[in-house]
Design a protein around this motif. Structure first.
Motif, PDB file in Angstrom:
ATOM      1  N   THR A  90       0.847  -1.182   0.000  1.00 49.98           N
ATOM      2  CA  THR A  90       0.000   0.000   0.000  1.00 49.98           C
ATOM      3  C   THR A  90       0.886   1.236   0.000  1.00 49.98           C
ATOM      4  OG1 THR A  90      -0.117   0.055   2.422  1.00 49.98           O
ATOM      5  CG2 THR A  90      -1.867  -1.163   1.262  1.00 49.98           C
ATOM      6  N   VAL A  91       0.277   2.374  -0.331  1.00 55.03           N
ATOM      7  CA  VAL A  91       1.001   3.643  -0.327  1.00 55.03           C
ATOM      8  C   VAL A  91       0.154   4.702   0.357  1.00 55.03           C
ATOM      9  CG1 VAL A  91       2.440   3.236  -2.367  1.00 55.03           C
ATOM     10  CG2 VAL A  91       0.131   4.157  -2.653  1.00 55.03           C
ATOM     11  N   ALA A 110      -7.621  13.716 -15.069  1.00 53.91           N
ATOM     12  CA  ALA A 110      -7.727  13.192 -13.707  1.00 53.91           C
ATOM     13  C   ALA A 110      -9.041  12.431 -13.585  1.00 53.91           C
ATOM     14  CB  ALA A 110      -7.667  14.320 -12.695  1.00 53.91           C
ATOM     15  N   VAL A 111      -8.971  11.216 -13.033  1.00 51.13           N
ATOM     16  CA  VAL A 111     -10.186  10.431 -12.799  1.00 51.13           C
ATOM     17  C   VAL A 111     -10.689  10.620 -11.373  1.00 51.13           C
ATOM     18  CG1 VAL A 111      -9.667   8.719 -14.582  1.00 51.13           C
ATOM     19  CG2 VAL A 111      -8.855   8.346 -12.259  1.00 51.13           C
ATOM     20  N   ALA A 112      -9.799  11.089 -10.498  1.00 45.52           N
ATOM     21  CA  ALA A 112     -10.164  11.354  -9.104  1.00 45.52           C
ATOM     22  C   ALA A 112      -9.083  12.222  -8.483  1.00 45.52           C
ATOM     23  CB  ALA A 112     -10.299  10.051  -8.329  1.00 45.52           C
ATOM     24  N   GLU A 113      -9.403  12.767  -7.329  1.00 42.47           N
ATOM     25  CA  GLU A 113      -8.455  13.565  -6.575  1.00 42.47           C
ATOM     26  C   GLU A 113      -8.430  13.041  -5.143  1.00 42.47           C
ATOM     27  OE1 GLU A 113      -8.777  18.043  -5.587  1.00 42.47           O
ATOM     28  OE2 GLU A 113      -8.091  17.915  -7.675  1.00 42.47           O
ATOM     29  N   ALA A 114      -7.229  12.904  -4.580  1.00 40.25           N
ATOM     30  CA  ALA A 114      -7.097  12.341  -3.230  1.00 40.25           C
ATOM     31  C   ALA A 114      -6.529  13.374  -2.269  1.00 40.25           C
ATOM     32  CB  ALA A 114      -6.194  11.110  -3.265  1.00 40.25           C
ATOM     33  N   GLU A 115      -6.940  13.260  -1.023  1.00 42.57           N
ATOM     34  CA  GLU A 115      -6.413  14.117   0.043  1.00 42.57           C
ATOM     35  C   GLU A 115      -5.170  13.488   0.647  1.00 42.57           C
ATOM     36  OE1 GLU A 115      -9.439  14.595   2.971  1.00 42.57           O
ATOM     37  OE2 GLU A 115     -10.879  15.455   1.562  1.00 42.57           O
ATOM     38  N   ALA A 116      -4.382  14.292   1.302  1.00 40.22           N
ATOM     39  CA  ALA A 116      -3.211  13.782   2.025  1.00 40.22           C
ATOM     40  C   ALA A 116      -3.685  12.787   3.073  1.00 40.22           C
ATOM     41  CB  ALA A 116      -2.452  14.925   2.695  1.00 40.22           C
ATOM     42  N   ARG A 121      -3.992   0.943  -2.494  1.00 42.52           N
ATOM     43  CA  ARG A 121      -3.275  -0.288  -2.820  1.00 42.52           C
ATOM     44  C   ARG A 121      -2.375   0.002  -4.021  1.00 42.52           C
ATOM     45  NH1 ARG A 121      -5.024  -6.457  -2.655  1.00 42.52           N
ATOM     46  NH2 ARG A 121      -5.507  -5.761  -0.576  1.00 42.52           N
ATOM     47  N   LEU A 122      -1.137  -0.453  -3.908  1.00 45.88           N
ATOM     48  CA  LEU A 122      -0.138  -0.205  -4.945  1.00 45.88           C
ATOM     49  C   LEU A 122      -0.230  -1.264  -6.025  1.00 45.88           C
ATOM     50  CD1 LEU A 122       2.356   1.495  -5.773  1.00 45.88           C
ATOM     51  CD2 LEU A 122       3.751  -0.115  -4.458  1.00 45.88           C
ATOM     52  N   GLY A 123      -0.257  -0.822  -7.263  1.00 45.14           N
ATOM     53  CA  GLY A 123      -0.264  -1.729  -8.406  1.00 45.14           C
ATOM     54  C   GLY A 123       1.040  -1.583  -9.179  1.00 45.14           C
ATOM     55  N   ALA A 134      -7.685   3.457  -4.674  1.00 42.47           N
ATOM     56  CA  ALA A 134      -8.037   4.044  -3.369  1.00 42.47           C
ATOM     57  C   ALA A 134      -9.510   4.430  -3.374  1.00 42.47           C
ATOM     58  CB  ALA A 134      -7.166   5.264  -3.086  1.00 42.47           C
ATOM     59  N   ASP A 135     -10.218   4.023  -2.346  1.00 42.29           N
ATOM     60  CA  ASP A 135     -11.645   4.360  -2.191  1.00 42.29           C
ATOM     61  C   ASP A 135     -12.441   4.051  -3.452  1.00 42.29           C
ATOM     62  OD1 ASP A 135     -11.184   5.208   0.410  1.00 42.29           O
ATOM     63  OD2 ASP A 135     -10.816   7.287  -0.191  1.00 42.29           O
TER      64      ASP A 135
END
Length: 156
Positions: A90-91, A110-116, A121-123, A134-135
């Motif tokens: 994971t990251v 961009a397909v999504a935006e993530a918060e800090a 899961r790392l691929g 993620a989510d």
């Protein structure tokens, strides 16, 4: 090699763990939703931290019997029992507004935006990009925006 207290010393020269023969350092994830992190590799050692985030990426820096010395993205850590760890990678997203892109290109949509602090899961990882889930969202993230993957790491 062990230190004065009988615990392993860590050093840049160590390439693999004496117990598992796996690389040191290496990344793993927290299997449990809560895990005690101890000052030394036994139940007799004091609890210094409690990690409370299932799937949190951790860096293993040493091994001693069934214990692994780990640290988080802030360098905090200690000794944790090996059954509380998973080899699933994971990251951690390090900055607010990190884009998950449709392809490994800074100009890709961009397909999504993530918060800090979001854990994904790392691929697959290429030179500068990693595929992250993620989510429920999947996308490519610039490797520099992630903690839990080495800068030169390539994954298929």
């Amino acid at each position: 090699m062990t230190g004065a207290a009988g615990t392993p010393e860590t050093g840049a020269a160590a390439a693999q763990g004496p117990v598992t023969n796996l690389p040191l350092p290496r990344f793993v994830s927290l299997k449990a939703s809560e895990a005690n992190v101890r000052r030394g590799p036994s139940l007799e050692h004091r609890i210094d931290w409690v990690f409370r985030h299932r799937d949190m990426p951790l860096r293993v820096t040493a091994e001693f019997g069934h214990w692994r010395r780990v640290e988080d993205n802030e360098g905090q850590g200690g000794w944790i029992y090996y059954t509380l760890l998973s080899g699933v990678r994971t990251v951690l997203i390090e900055a607010d507004g990190t884009a998950l892109r449709s392809r490994p290109d800074p100009e890709a949509p961009a397909v999504a935006e993530a918060e800090a602090g979001v854990i994904g899961r790392l691929g697959e990882c290429r030179h500068d990009w990693c595929r992250v889930t993620a989510d429920g969202e999947k996308g490519w993230v610039a490797k520099a925006a992630l903690w839990g993957v080495e800068a030169d790491e390539i994954r298929n």
